[in-house]
Motif scaffolding. Sequence first.
Motif, PDB file in Angstrom:
ATOM      1  N   GLY A 107       0.787  -1.223   0.000  1.00 35.50           N
ATOM      2  CA  GLY A 107       0.000   0.000   0.000  1.00 35.50           C
ATOM      3  C   GLY A 107       0.815   1.266   0.000  1.00 35.50           C
ATOM      4  N   ALA A 108       2.141   1.164  -0.051  1.00 34.54           N
ATOM      5  CA  ALA A 108       2.984   2.364  -0.031  1.00 34.54           C
ATOM      6  C   ALA A 108       2.899   3.099  -1.359  1.00 34.54           C
ATOM      7  N   PRO A 109       2.973   4.426  -1.325  1.00 38.49           N
ATOM      8  CA  PRO A 109       2.844   5.181  -2.588  1.00 38.49           C
ATOM      9  C   PRO A 109       4.061   5.058  -3.502  1.00 38.49           C
ATOM     10  N   THR A 110       5.236   4.830  -2.953  1.00 39.67           N
ATOM     11  CA  THR A 110       6.453   4.731  -3.758  1.00 39.67           C
ATOM     12  C   THR A 110       7.190   3.442  -3.423  1.00 39.67           C
ATOM     13  N   PHE A 111       8.079   3.043  -4.334  1.00 40.75           N
ATOM     14  CA  PHE A 111       8.871   1.837  -4.112  1.00 40.75           C
ATOM     15  C   PHE A 111       9.818   2.019  -2.931  1.00 40.75           C
ATOM     16  N   ARG A 116      10.860  -0.202   2.704  1.00 41.74           N
ATOM     17  CA  ARG A 116      11.329   0.183   4.031  1.00 41.74           C
ATOM     18  C   ARG A 116      11.133  -0.928   5.066  1.00 41.74           C
ATOM     19  N   PRO A 117      10.013  -1.681   5.055  1.00 37.40           N
ATOM     20  CA  PRO A 117       9.890  -2.789   6.026  1.00 37.40           C
ATOM     21  C   PRO A 117      11.013  -3.809   5.925  1.00 37.40           C
TER      22      PRO A 117
END
Length: 436
Positions: A107-111, A116-117
């Motif tokens: 669901g993140a807007p960018t790669f 990051r997780p």
Amino acid sequence: MSVDLTAGGTQPDPPIEPRKSTTPETAEPSKWHQTFLKITQGNALISVLAVFLALLVGGIMIAFTDPTVQAASRYFFARPGDLIVAVWQSVTGAYIALFQGSIYNFGAPTFARAIRPLTETLTFATPLIAAGLGVALAFRVGMFNIGGRGQMLMASAAAGWVAFSLDLPWGIHMIVALVAGLAAGALWAGIAGLLKARTGAHEVIVTIMLNYIAFYFVSWMLRTPGLLQAPGSNNPKTPAMADTAVFPLLLGDQYNLHFGFVLTILATILVWWIISRSSLGFKFRAVGENPHAARVAGINVKSMYVYAMLIAGALVGLAGVSQVLGTITTGFSADIDAGIGFDAITVALLGRSTPWGTFAAGILFGAFKAGGFAMQAGEGVPIEIVTVVQALIVLFIAAPPLVRTIFFLPSPERDQRKRDKARAKELKAEMMGVTK
């Protein structure tokens, strides 16, 4: 010779043919069957199935603690489908949150935000792998290094003091702090190795006692001005680490992954080389298998105990240094170990005390730590369930017959007994044939 009465001469006796065994020869298993047995009887599959079982039991606990599932269970006999749907949504939602919080966030807007997780997982895994390697190396020598907490605390204190009190150029400052932390961890673990070698003291008792000594010693230094306590502060906390001693970030300021992860990879390669390729590793393995036989073969067993604990302490010390110079750079308190010293035992057990197995197990437990917070924040799952899952992994790994029974896997001991019985029957039949 037999006498021919009709011809008046003699004829040679016919040759005696060897008696054939009445038992059928056992056919050798095919290559595919041998490969199947190696896979199903190997430790790697047991570890994977142990993780699966732990996640399965964790899913049951997640379902029981979910309010929606509890509400649907009240009218189960009227509408059983609602309970099934609620259980499915609860378990899958929790594990999807675990995945998105530890590996990749869809669901993140960018790669850059999406991965990051994964970087957080590697950051959490860095001290777990380093400490796990220290425990695993001691296991290979037949020793139980339960003193990870004390070794981490002493390493953190030494590296932290160098990091905030000395004024050195960038790079050199980091190296000096790193060496100081590794040396402190090695010396603290070396006490247990020396006592075992010289007096026969059990390393489990010694390392546990050293944990308490290290904790209260570091706590005293954190409350004493001029040692570890920050100047002008009444709190038991150190000053911030100097920028010249902090581990550099690997992927920029938006991620927490630091140079300690690279050091952990190098440490894994080093431990693999020591155990598998060096003469010292051969002596370690010989002492771990049978110290009496190793002593007869000319190996100085007492020295191996000391060397093993020194190296193990340095590896655990790397975990403490990673915490101080890579994660908690604003100053630390007596809880700097964050339970990593005891979690390292679990990591080493899951990794079967092998370097790369420990590396993979450390990443798995790092994913649990990173994803556990996402489960709690996104789905309301208690963070303690992740701890229970980790404990269940150890439980199932410690009981391979239980795992094999659940999944109907062949037992290597049972197959060996069958082969021994078959061979015994063959030998008995051959002996009976000879006596007849």
